[in-house]
Scaffold this motif. Structure first.
Motif, PDB file in Angstrom:
ATOM      1  N   ILE A 118      46.423  48.840  54.758  1.00  0.00           N
ATOM      2  CA  ILE A 118      47.490  48.017  55.328  1.00  0.00           C
ATOM      3  C   ILE A 118      47.131  46.553  55.152  1.00  0.00           C
ATOM      4  O   ILE A 118      45.989  46.153  55.402  1.00  0.00           O
ATOM      5  N   ARG A 119      48.113  45.742  54.735  1.00  0.00           N
ATOM      6  CA  ARG A 119      47.868  44.308  54.646  1.00  0.00           C
ATOM      7  C   ARG A 119      48.989  43.561  55.349  1.00  0.00           C
ATOM      8  O   ARG A 119      50.172  43.869  55.159  1.00  0.00           O
ATOM      9  N   ILE A 120      48.588  42.584  56.159  1.00  0.00           N
ATOM     10  CA  ILE A 120      49.524  41.796  56.952  1.00  0.00           C
ATOM     11  C   ILE A 120      49.330  40.316  56.649  1.00  0.00           C
ATOM     12  O   ILE A 120      48.194  39.830  56.617  1.00  0.00           O
ATOM     13  N   ALA A 121      50.425  39.615  56.410  1.00  0.00           N
ATOM     14  CA  ALA A 121      50.384  38.161  56.252  1.00  0.00           C
ATOM     15  C   ALA A 121      50.913  37.536  57.536  1.00  0.00           C
ATOM     16  O   ALA A 121      52.056  37.801  57.926  1.00  0.00           O
ATOM     17  N   TYR A 122      50.096  36.751  58.203  1.00  0.00           N
ATOM     18  CA  TYR A 122      50.460  36.133  59.478  1.00  0.00           C
ATOM     19  C   TYR A 122      50.681  34.640  59.237  1.00  0.00           C
ATOM     20  O   TYR A 122      49.739  33.873  59.124  1.00  0.00           O
ATOM     21  N   PHE A 123      51.958  34.233  59.139  1.00  0.00           N
ATOM     22  CA  PHE A 123      52.305  32.825  58.927  1.00  0.00           C
ATOM     23  C   PHE A 123      52.535  32.156  60.280  1.00  0.00           C
ATOM     24  O   PHE A 123      53.299  32.664  61.116  1.00  0.00           O
ATOM     25  N   GLY A 124      51.901  30.999  60.488  1.00  0.00           N
ATOM     26  CA  GLY A 124      52.064  30.328  61.772  1.00  0.00           C
ATOM     27  C   GLY A 124      51.823  28.843  61.691  1.00  0.00           C
ATOM     28  O   GLY A 124      51.602  28.272  60.620  1.00  0.00           O
ATOM     29  N   ASP A 125      51.855  28.211  62.854  1.00  0.00           N
ATOM     30  CA  ASP A 125      51.636  26.767  62.956  1.00  0.00           C
ATOM     31  C   ASP A 125      50.320  26.509  63.688  1.00  0.00           C
ATOM     32  O   ASP A 125      49.381  27.291  63.563  1.00  0.00           O
ATOM     33  N   SER A 126      50.260  25.452  64.489  1.00  0.00           N
ATOM     34  CA  SER A 126      49.006  25.112  65.163  1.00  0.00           C
ATOM     35  C   SER A 126      48.609  26.137  66.227  1.00  0.00           C
ATOM     36  O   SER A 126      47.469  26.133  66.697  1.00  0.00           O
ATOM     37  N   VAL A 292      42.726  48.013  57.549  1.00  0.00           N
ATOM     38  CA  VAL A 292      43.732  46.967  57.768  1.00  0.00           C
ATOM     39  C   VAL A 292      43.135  45.592  57.483  1.00  0.00           C
ATOM     40  O   VAL A 292      41.987  45.324  57.850  1.00  0.00           O
ATOM     41  N   HIS A 293      43.922  44.738  56.843  1.00  0.00           N
ATOM     42  CA  HIS A 293      43.492  43.363  56.586  1.00  0.00           C
ATOM     43  C   HIS A 293      44.607  42.411  56.979  1.00  0.00           C
ATOM     44  O   HIS A 293      45.785  42.683  56.731  1.00  0.00           O
ATOM     45  N   VAL A 294      44.235  41.321  57.611  1.00  0.00           N
ATOM     46  CA  VAL A 294      45.214  40.350  58.112  1.00  0.00           C
ATOM     47  C   VAL A 294      44.841  38.964  57.614  1.00  0.00           C
ATOM     48  O   VAL A 294      43.756  38.453  57.911  1.00  0.00           O
ATOM     49  N   ASP A 295      45.743  38.351  56.851  1.00  0.00           N
ATOM     50  CA  ASP A 295      45.532  36.986  56.348  1.00  0.00           C
ATOM     51  C   ASP A 295      46.173  35.980  57.295  1.00  0.00           C
ATOM     52  O   ASP A 295      47.339  36.143  57.684  1.00  0.00           O
ATOM     53  N   ASN A 296      45.439  34.948  57.644  1.00  0.00           N
ATOM     54  CA  ASN A 296      45.975  33.890  58.500  1.00  0.00           C
ATOM     55  C   ASN A 296      46.414  32.709  57.652  1.00  0.00           C
ATOM     56  O   ASN A 296      45.583  32.003  57.081  1.00  0.00           O
ATOM     57  N   PHE A 297      47.728  32.477  57.584  1.00  0.00           N
ATOM     58  CA  PHE A 297      48.276  31.336  56.851  1.00  0.00           C
ATOM     59  C   PHE A 297      48.867  30.354  57.857  1.00  0.00           C
ATOM     60  O   PHE A 297      50.080  30.292  58.058  1.00  0.00           O
ATOM     61  N   SER A 298      47.994  29.614  58.532  1.00  0.00           N
ATOM     62  CA  SER A 298      48.449  28.661  59.546  1.00  0.00           C
ATOM     63  C   SER A 298      48.481  27.254  58.978  1.00  0.00           C
ATOM     64  O   SER A 298      47.642  26.881  58.164  1.00  0.00           O
ATOM     65  N   GLU A 317      53.713  38.306  42.042  1.00  0.00           N
ATOM     66  CA  GLU A 317      52.370  38.582  41.525  1.00  0.00           C
ATOM     67  C   GLU A 317      51.374  38.792  42.673  1.00  0.00           C
ATOM     68  O   GLU A 317      50.518  39.678  42.616  1.00  0.00           O
ATOM     69  N   PHE A 318      51.485  37.956  43.713  1.00  0.00           N
ATOM     70  CA  PHE A 318      50.614  38.146  44.879  1.00  0.00           C
ATOM     71  C   PHE A 318      50.903  39.494  45.541  1.00  0.00           C
ATOM     72  O   PHE A 318      49.984  40.195  45.989  1.00  0.00           O
ATOM     73  N   GLN A 319      52.185  39.864  45.601  1.00  0.00           N
ATOM     74  CA  GLN A 319      52.545  41.153  46.193  1.00  0.00           C
ATOM     75  C   GLN A 319      52.004  42.309  45.358  1.00  0.00           C
ATOM     76  O   GLN A 319      51.577  43.333  45.899  1.00  0.00           O
ATOM     77  N   GLU A 320      52.007  42.131  44.044  1.00  0.00           N
ATOM     78  CA  GLU A 320      51.453  43.155  43.163  1.00  0.00           C
ATOM     79  C   GLU A 320      49.969  43.370  43.465  1.00  0.00           C
ATOM     80  O   GLU A 320      49.471  44.499  43.413  1.00  0.00           O
ATOM     81  N   ARG A 321      49.289  42.291  43.808  1.00  0.00           N
ATOM     82  CA  ARG A 321      47.848  42.376  44.093  1.00  0.00           C
ATOM     83  C   ARG A 321      47.557  42.822  45.532  1.00  0.00           C
ATOM     84  O   ARG A 321      46.704  43.668  45.774  1.00  0.00           O
ATOM     85  N   PHE A 322      48.279  42.256  46.505  1.00  0.00           N
ATOM     86  CA  PHE A 322      47.950  42.512  47.907  1.00  0.00           C
ATOM     87  C   PHE A 322      48.795  43.620  48.545  1.00  0.00           C
ATOM     88  O   PHE A 322      48.368  44.240  49.510  1.00  0.00           O
ATOM     89  N   ASP A 323      50.023  43.819  48.056  1.00  0.00           N
ATOM     90  CA  ASP A 323      50.918  44.837  48.603  1.00  0.00           C
ATOM     91  C   ASP A 323      51.083  44.681  50.119  1.00  0.00           C
ATOM     92  O   ASP A 323      50.755  45.577  50.906  1.00  0.00           O
ATOM     93  N   TYR A 324      51.598  43.532  50.535  1.00  0.00           N
ATOM     94  CA  TYR A 324      51.808  43.290  51.966  1.00  0.00           C
ATOM     95  C   TYR A 324      52.787  44.303  52.553  1.00  0.00           C
ATOM     96  O   TYR A 324      53.832  44.594  51.982  1.00  0.00           O
ATOM     97  N   ASP A 325      52.439  44.837  53.714  1.00  0.00           N
ATOM     98  CA  ASP A 325      53.289  45.793  54.417  1.00  0.00           C
ATOM     99  C   ASP A 325      54.069  45.127  55.548  1.00  0.00           C
ATOM    100  O   ASP A 325      55.134  45.604  55.933  1.00  0.00           O
ATOM    101  N   LEU A 326      53.521  44.046  56.079  1.00  0.00           N
ATOM    102  CA  LEU A 326      54.153  43.358  57.196  1.00  0.00           C
ATOM    103  C   LEU A 326      53.906  41.861  57.082  1.00  0.00           C
ATOM    104  O   LEU A 326      52.780  41.436  56.799  1.00  0.00           O
ATOM    105  N   ILE A 327      54.957  41.075  57.297  1.00  0.00           N
ATOM    106  CA  ILE A 327      54.830  39.621  57.384  1.00  0.00           C
ATOM    107  C   ILE A 327      55.222  39.213  58.793  1.00  0.00           C
ATOM    108  O   ILE A 327      56.289  39.580  59.289  1.00  0.00           O
ATOM    109  N   ILE A 328      54.343  38.482  59.445  1.00  0.00           N
ATOM    110  CA  ILE A 328      54.607  37.979  60.796  1.00  0.00           C
ATOM    111  C   ILE A 328      54.918  36.490  60.698  1.00  0.00           C
ATOM    112  O   ILE A 328      54.192  35.727  60.063  1.00  0.00           O
ATOM    113  N   LEU A 329      56.011  36.079  61.332  1.00  0.00           N
ATOM    114  CA  LEU A 329      56.415  34.672  61.375  1.00  0.00           C
ATOM    115  C   LEU A 329      56.280  34.168  62.803  1.00  0.00           C
ATOM    116  O   LEU A 329      57.033  34.583  63.690  1.00  0.00           O
TER     117      LEU A 329
END
Length: 490
Positions: A118-126, A292-298, A317-329
């Motif tokens: 499972i891969r999750i991209a967690y997009f956020g602010d401060s 499970v892996h979670v990337d923090n894009f803050s 291309e990034f999706q081809e490599r990481f195959d994100y299952d969930l994006i959190i905004l």
């Protein structure tokens, strides 16, 4: 003695006059003593796309100041996905678990059959600066479902010094372009919203990573460099780990390229870039490929709107490599307090952002987290900012319209007045004295609440999965019938 009494009575008269003046002017002073309409501190970054959206709204908005959610208050009824339909939801209690079914199914296969990851991209602010919230959310998932590694880490970061999940240092001669303030980058932004260039006119730019002390992040698992396309064929990567030094050639032939630093986990390494000035560099990834892996894009100052500038082909291309299952905004802090309580413009803009994300990352599910409570001074008392509730309504509305899940952080905290309690009444305190940001303890609590909501939806999914009835797609049935008829005729 007479002079002393004279001074005393003069002082007393001044105090009395001052008190009377305060009582008189109190009625005409603004209720909001300390205006926070727009950030002005030099170190506060607010994305340019937000500023443009606000300026456009100022020209086009109606005279109504108070934003009213006119979305129909009917129950939301869901259509089946893979034979499962969650019970109808009241709009005000919307969670949208139905739209997380593909994510739940991947989680189920991982848990029961140890299939995939499972891969999750967690997009956020401060609010997620320094890996706050995200590191505890990641830890909870990895403790339950397996997985090691801190995920994707940028080349430079404004929060590098405050992050404990990985020690991150870098040289000062990197050229950085961010989607917060650059419209037309030299090369497309990476999945982290940045693109970096090695300014090596004087010395080789470098970056240094050292594993953190977390149970699941105590090593830099399978360190891999991600970089983009360029005509420069002379670039080299010089990696030092312990007493070993290796030199690897950069081959920027594709839109997205990878270079494995090591096939095993490292404790630390330093990477220097030689003759790589025009090659777009995105960052390093650390994961063991399991669990499970979670990337923090803050990004401090981010409203979420800059995501609309993502290049679809590169993100594919990034999706081809990481195959994100969930994006959190997770946004909202930087959207509050721009002179209006009508957030229709933000709801419309973020609906487009979610739709754009689904183009960038095909098959991904999305979860929207509302703004947290924020306190502002009214009549010398800290109360929930008047813009918080209208913004949460707009965030829920765009989650519903874009078929995304929704976590109402404002309500989870306790609703009206909760930030004041988290700052003043909780022991130890759970938020900072700015009445906006969580501290380490508060971030842990928020991560726990988010994890529990996802687990709650997943538990419901597993129960419904036991009795699901998959209705075949009509087109597929017709196709099968046609093939059967043709076969019989032969």
């Amino acid at each position: 003695m007479g002079n002393k009494f004279s001074y005393f009575f003069q002082t007393l008269v001044v105090i009395c006059i001052s008190a009377l003046c305060f009582l008189f002017f109190k009625e005409v002073l603004p209720k909001r003593i300390f205006s926070e309409a727009k950030p002005s501190a030099k170190n506060v970054v607010v994305d340019s796309i937000l500023l443009e959206a606000v300026a456009l709204d100022e020209k086009t908005k109606s005279t109504a100041e108070k934003g009213v959610d006119t979305f129909r208050r009917k129950k939301i009824v869901f259509e089946q996905i893979d034979g499962i339909a969650f019970p109808p939801e009241e709009y005000e209690q919307y969670k949208g678990f139905q739209f997380l079914i593909p994510f739940f199914e991947k989680l189920y296969l991982l848990e029961t059959e140890q299939k995939g990851d499972i891969r999750i991209a967690y997009f956020g602010d401060s609010m997620t600066d320094g890996d706050l919230i995200v590191q505890d959310f990641r830890n909870a998932l990895q403790s339950q479902y397996g997985g090691k590694g801190v995920g994707f880490v940028s080349i430079t970061s404004e929060s590098a010094g405050s992050r404990s999940s990985v020690t991150h240092q870098y040289s000062g001669n990197w050229k950085t372009q961010s989607y917060l303030n650059v419209k037309r980058p030299l090369k497309p932004f990476g999945v982290n919203g940045h693109v970096f260039f090695a300014n090596d006119t004087l010395s080789n730019p470098w970056v240094n990573y050292k594993a953190g002390h977390g149970v699941h992040t105590s090593q830099l698992n399978n360190p891999t460099l991600f970089y983009g396309n360029s005509d420069n064929q002379e670039g080299e990567l010089i990696v030092k780990s312990g007493k070993d030094t290796i030199v690897k050639k950069l081959s920027p032939d594709k839109l997205l390229n990878t270079l494995a630093i090591s096939n095993t986990a490292l404790k630390s390494f330093k990477a220097s870039f030689h003759k790589a000035d025009s090659i777009p560099i995105y960052g390093f990834n650390f994961d063991d490929g399991k669990g499970v892996h979670v990337d923090n894009f803050s990004n401090r100052g981010n409203s979420g709107l800059p995501i609309s500038t993502f290049n679809v082909k590169l993100m594919n291309e990034f999706q081809e490599r990481f195959d994100y299952d969930l994006i959190i905004l997770h946004y909202g802090t930087n959207v509050l307090n721009y002179g209006s309580y009508n957030y229709d413009w933000y709801e419309r803009s973020m609906t487009r952002v979610v739709n754009h994300l689904k183009q960038c990352f095909p098959g991904v599910t999305v979860l929207v987290i509302s703004t947290a409570d924020k306190s502002t001074k009214y009549d010398l008392e800290m109360k929930t900012d008047s813009a918080v509730v209208p913004l949460t309504m707009a965030q829920r509305k765009y989650a519903v319209q874009s078929k995304a899940g929704y976590f109402n952080l404002f309500e989870a905290m306790g609703g009206e007045g909760s930030m004041t309690k988290w700052v003043e009444e909780e022991v130890p305190a759970l938020a900072a004295k700015d009445y906006t940001h969580f501290n380490y303890k508060g971030a842990q609590k928020v991560a726990g609440m988010l994890y529990e909501q996802i687990q709650s939806g997943y538990a419901q999914y597993k129960e419904m999965r036991k009795t699901r009835k998959i209705i075949p797609n009509k087109a597929a049935v017709d196709s099968v019938s046609s093939k059967t008829t043709t076969a019989n005729a032969q």
